[in-house]
Scaffold this motif. Structure first.
Motif, mmCIF file in Angstrom:
data_model
loop_
_atom_site.group_PDB
_atom_site.id
_atom_site.type_symbol
_atom_site.label_atom_id
_atom_site.label_comp_id
_atom_site.label_asym_id
_atom_site.label_seq_id
_atom_site.Cartn_x
_atom_site.Cartn_y
_atom_site.Cartn_z
ATOM 1 N N LEU A 404 0.813 -1.215 0.000
ATOM 2 C CA LEU A 404 0.000 0.000 0.000
ATOM 3 C C LEU A 404 0.848 1.268 0.000
ATOM 4 O O LEU A 404 0.364 2.340 -0.352
ATOM 5 C CB LEU A 404 -0.902 0.027 1.242
ATOM 6 C CG LEU A 404 -2.111 -0.903 1.269
ATOM 7 C CD1 LEU A 404 -2.797 -0.806 2.619
ATOM 8 C CD2 LEU A 404 -3.087 -0.548 0.161
ATOM 9 N N ARG A 405 2.117 1.131 0.380
ATOM 10 C CA ARG A 405 2.926 2.310 0.661
ATOM 11 C C ARG A 405 3.072 3.225 -0.556
ATOM 12 O O ARG A 405 2.847 4.438 -0.469
ATOM 13 C CB ARG A 405 4.295 1.887 1.182
ATOM 14 C CG ARG A 405 5.063 3.011 1.850
ATOM 15 C CD ARG A 405 6.243 2.438 2.614
ATOM 16 N NE ARG A 405 5.790 1.551 3.682
ATOM 17 C CZ ARG A 405 6.508 0.551 4.189
ATOM 18 N NH1 ARG A 405 7.716 0.311 3.718
ATOM 19 N NH2 ARG A 405 6.030 -0.202 5.157
ATOM 20 N N ALA A 406 3.438 2.671 -1.704
ATOM 21 C CA ALA A 406 3.685 3.495 -2.898
ATOM 22 C C ALA A 406 2.437 4.272 -3.332
ATOM 23 O O ALA A 406 2.502 5.484 -3.545
ATOM 24 C CB ALA A 406 4.222 2.645 -4.036
ATOM 25 N N PRO A 407 1.262 3.610 -3.478
ATOM 26 C CA PRO A 407 0.077 4.381 -3.880
ATOM 27 C C PRO A 407 -0.361 5.418 -2.848
ATOM 28 O O PRO A 407 -0.847 6.488 -3.214
ATOM 29 C CB PRO A 407 -1.009 3.319 -4.091
ATOM 30 C CG PRO A 407 -0.512 2.096 -3.430
ATOM 31 C CD PRO A 407 0.968 2.166 -3.469
ATOM 32 N N LEU A 408 -0.170 5.114 -1.560
ATOM 33 C CA LEU A 408 -0.554 6.085 -0.538
ATOM 34 C C LEU A 408 0.394 7.280 -0.524
ATOM 35 O O LEU A 408 -0.030 8.420 -0.307
ATOM 36 C CB LEU A 408 -0.593 5.424 0.837
ATOM 37 C CG LEU A 408 -1.673 4.355 1.051
ATOM 38 C CD1 LEU A 408 -1.698 3.912 2.502
ATOM 39 C CD2 LEU A 408 -3.045 4.844 0.631
ATOM 40 N N ILE A 409 1.673 7.032 -0.735
ATOM 41 C CA ILE A 409 2.633 8.139 -0.838
ATOM 42 C C ILE A 409 2.267 9.031 -2.013
ATOM 43 O O ILE A 409 2.264 10.263 -1.909
ATOM 44 C CB ILE A 409 4.071 7.588 -0.999
ATOM 45 C CG1 ILE A 409 4.542 6.955 0.311
ATOM 46 C CG2 ILE A 409 5.036 8.702 -1.426
ATOM 47 C CD1 ILE A 409 5.835 6.168 0.177
ATOM 48 N N ALA A 410 1.951 8.404 -3.157
ATOM 49 C CA ALA A 410 1.580 9.180 -4.344
ATOM 50 C C ALA A 410 0.315 9.993 -4.095
ATOM 51 O O ALA A 410 0.223 11.160 -4.500
ATOM 52 C CB ALA A 410 1.383 8.241 -5.536
ATOM 53 N N PHE A 411 -0.660 9.411 -3.397
ATOM 54 C CA PHE A 411 -1.903 10.133 -3.124
ATOM 55 C C PHE A 411 -1.659 11.308 -2.183
ATOM 56 O O PHE A 411 -2.223 12.400 -2.374
ATOM 57 C CB PHE A 411 -2.939 9.180 -2.525
ATOM 58 C CG PHE A 411 -4.254 9.847 -2.207
ATOM 59 C CD1 PHE A 411 -5.004 10.449 -3.211
ATOM 60 C CD2 PHE A 411 -4.729 9.890 -0.912
ATOM 61 C CE1 PHE A 411 -6.208 11.081 -2.919
ATOM 62 C CE2 PHE A 411 -5.934 10.509 -0.612
ATOM 63 C CZ PHE A 411 -6.674 11.105 -1.624
ATOM 64 N N ALA A 412 -0.808 11.113 -1.171
ATOM 65 C CA ALA A 412 -0.477 12.219 -0.265
ATOM 66 C C ALA A 412 0.186 13.357 -1.043
ATOM 67 O O ALA A 412 -0.135 14.536 -0.839
ATOM 68 C CB ALA A 412 0.448 11.725 0.848
ATOM 69 N N LEU A 413 1.096 13.026 -1.945
ATOM 70 C CA LEU A 413 1.733 14.047 -2.780
ATOM 71 C C LEU A 413 0.708 14.761 -3.659
ATOM 72 O O LEU A 413 0.806 15.971 -3.900
ATOM 73 C CB LEU A 413 2.816 13.413 -3.656
ATOM 74 C CG LEU A 413 4.118 13.001 -2.962
ATOM 75 C CD1 LEU A 413 4.983 12.179 -3.918
ATOM 76 C CD2 LEU A 413 4.886 14.227 -2.494
#
Length: 650
Positions: A404-413
């Protein structure tokens, strides 16, 4: 009185829109490269004003307020280009393989337009009912007044033009030395303090020194206090005992730890600033309502008090959320957040409104305090990415698995991209409105002009960003080559999001910064109540956060400006002498800015800045001494020449 209404001056004209749009295209492209390479963008308002006056006076019929419209549109280039502080993060974390045109353009445009709308009710609080110096806003007004012959008296006008020209020659001349690599653009040293390291240095820029003259001694001393606290106390403590090359250790600790402390202090200081001006902001909102009622009642509203009507502000602001929410919905499709679409949209709406208002106030206040060029907007980005990452992680109960980490990081950005657009444009808009207040512009026309500039910059940024991504790549991104652009802020934002969502974030540094901010607020309030001066907490926090090489020139300039004003008070015409100092500082900023534009264009042609140099790397040590000596000599020479002019005035 003949009973005839005064004929309004030419202001928001077709030619001002076209010229401002063209300048925005050019300046945005130049700024994107600089932002990605060194993490800095240059203010484009003053270069736009200078070019505008030269062209429109040739065409005839130009007015000071028409030229102000051009500089307002052109200033958007510096603001929109600052979006490269966050957008490359999507490539760095591997979410984008290329820059999508329409998605990127709409993110920049919608966030930017919201920045204009949110800053409208802040005009009275932060521009009218304030003692903030607005250094670049004042400098822009002086350029327009003198350039258009609006100064009092032909003799004073000639003296003002000569002073600006003198400063511009000095600023551009020194910039040429650095471009040719004869003079170092930066001189810094790392040294031992106890078991750790401290750092001292200076960016050899006459424009930065001039900004210091314009911000005043109180702000300059507050930034000096932050410099001492950040680089001589916090940095040695946090770097104590760490192995490695001293310069690399100091740079890493500063960027990854000291700056986080500074961001925490900025957050608390900014919240307090928001509390202090909240009454004026509410007054500004009620003023919009009162103005609307007065117009309906047929009352005549002064031109300089006409903001965009309140219903337009609300309507346009609300309209931006249509494309914003669609973009958010599209962004999460096909990923783990797609099943939480309603929660995602609610989170996006609340985050952009609440954090957007907060960041607009912070950056607007910082523009008034130190100018747009020196405003640490990346610090606001740090706060925004921290909040966004925490909220996104909370949607999954604080437990984020590796998949989940990569998509959540992208969404936060992605959420931060909209807020960052709001922040940088609010920062720019209030500086422009200060110039407009000083030259008699119509606020609503300036606000419309900035919207035009935001859209123009948003149209050109994506292809330029894609060109650089293809040609160089971004450091830390998959497949980045040896010539990859550093994109320092985007890398930092991505790292912070990874730290929060990966559980490695140093929250103790944030709380340390918050505690420092609280102490600074108490000190400032105590000084103000006892009448012993002031210590602006946000300026101290900025001194912690910004690199020493950017803070020290501004501090030096603040001391020079204070000494100049004391000298001016002893002359036969104190106000004229003090104004000449402002005009000299303005000229130094103009020369530095225009040379920066030339440098950007030259780099675009040759590809590598090193190819512009006429000496090699073996000249580096000598160039540092030449840079420092030339900087001191040019500052001393220019101020001495203008001092003679001030003393000679009858």
């Amino acid at each position: 009185m003949n009973g005839k209404a005064a004929i309004p001056l030419r202001e928001l004209t077709l030619r001002s829109i076209l010229l401002g749009g063209v300048l925005t295209f050019l300046f945005t492209a130049a700024n994107v490269y600089f932002g990605l390479r060194v993490g800095l963008t240059f203010s484009t308002a003053i270069p736009a004003a200078v070019i505008s006056m030269a062209l429109l006076r040739t065409l005839g019929g130009a007015t000071i307020v028409e030229n102000n419209i051009v500089q307002t549109i052109g200033s958007a280039a510096g603001a929109v280009a600052t979006m490269v502080f966050v957008l490359p993060g999507f490539v760095i974390v591997g979410w984008w393989s290329s820059i999508p045109y329409w998605e990127t353009m709409l993110v920049c445009a919608t966030g930017g337009v919201l920045g204009v709308m949110l800053s409208v009710p802040m005009r009275r609080a932060l521009v009218i009912d304030t003692d903030l110096p607005y250094p670049e806003g004042v400098a822009g007004a002086e350029i327009l007044r003198v350039g258009m012959g609006d100064a009092a008296g032909e003799r004073e006008n000639r003296a003002g033009l000569a002073t600006i020209l003198l400063g511009a020659i000095a600023g551009a001349g020194f910039g040429l030395l650095t471009m040719l690599r004869l003079a170092a653009g930066e001189v810094s040293r790392v040294f031992k303090i106890g078991a750790g390291y401290g750092t001292i240095g200076v960016t050899t820029s006459l424009g930065l020194v001039a900004i210091g003259h314009l911000i005043g001694l109180a702000t300059g001393m507050a930034m000096l206090a932050g410099l001492v606290l950040g680089k001589f106390i916090l940095l040695p403590m946090l770097s104590a005992g760490l192995p490695g090359v001293p310069e690399e250790v100091a740079a890493t600790v500063f960027s990854q730890q000291v700056r986080i402390v500074g961001a925490g202090a900025m957050a608390v200081a900014a919240l307090w600033a928001l509390v202090r001006i909240s009454g004026s902001i509410l007054g500004g909102l009620s003023g919009l309502v009162a103005t609307a009622r007065a117009r309906k009642a047929g009352e005549e509203i002064r031109q300089t008090e006409r903001d965009l009507p309140g219903n337009w502000v609300l309507g346009v602001g609300a309209a931006m959320f249509g494309p914003i929410l669609y973009l958010v919905w599209s962004f999460v499709q096909g990923g783990p957040l797609a099943d939480h679409a309603v929660a995602v949209l609610v989170l996006a709406l609340i985050f952009i409104v609440v954090v957007g208002i907060f960041t607009a106030v912070i950056t607007g206040y910082m523009a008034g305090l130190v100018g747009t060029s020196n405003s640490p907007v990346s610090g606001v980005g740090i706060l925004a990415i921290l909040i966004a990452s925490v909220l996104v992680g909370a949607m999954f109960g604080g437990s984020v698995t590796p998949d989940l980490r990569a998509p959540l990081i992208a969404f936060a950005l992605f959420l931060v991209s909209f807020v960052f657009g709001i922040a940088i444009v609010a920062n720019d808009n209030l500086q422009d409105l200060k110039t407009g207040q000083l030259v008699g512009s119509t606020p609503w026309k300036q606000q419309v002009a900035l919207i035009i500039g935001v859209i123009a910059g948003s149209l050109v940024l994506p292809p330029v960003l894609q060109l650089l991504a293809t040609s160089f790549g971004f450091a830390g991104a998959p497949g980045a080559g040896p010539n990859a652009l550093a994109a320092p802020q985007a890398s930092l934002f991505a790292t912070i999001a990874q730290g929060v969502l990966g559980g490695s974030m140093r929250w103790d540094l944030i709380w340390l910064g918050a505690a420092i901010g609280a102490v600074l607020i108490a000190l400032d309030e105590g000084l103000r109540k006892t009448g012993k001066g002031k210590l602006p907490p946000l300026a101290v926090a900025m001194g912690i956060y910004l690199p020493v090489t950017l803070v020290l020139p501004a501090v030096i300039g603040a001391v020079i400006g204070h000494a100049w004003n004391r000298m001016a008070a002893r002359t036969a015409r104190p106000e004229f002498a003090e104004r000449l100092g402002v005009l000299l500082a303005t000229g130094l900023v103009v020369g530095d800015s225009l040379l920066g534009l030339v440098f950007a264009g030259a780099v675009g042609v040759v590809g590598d800045p090193a190819r512009l140099g006429i000496v090699g790397d073996e000249f580096a040590a000598a160039s540092e001494w030449i840079g420092l000596a030339a900087m001191v000599a040019l500052i001393g020479w220019s101020y001495a020449r203008v001092r003679q002019r001030a003393i000679a005035a009858e």
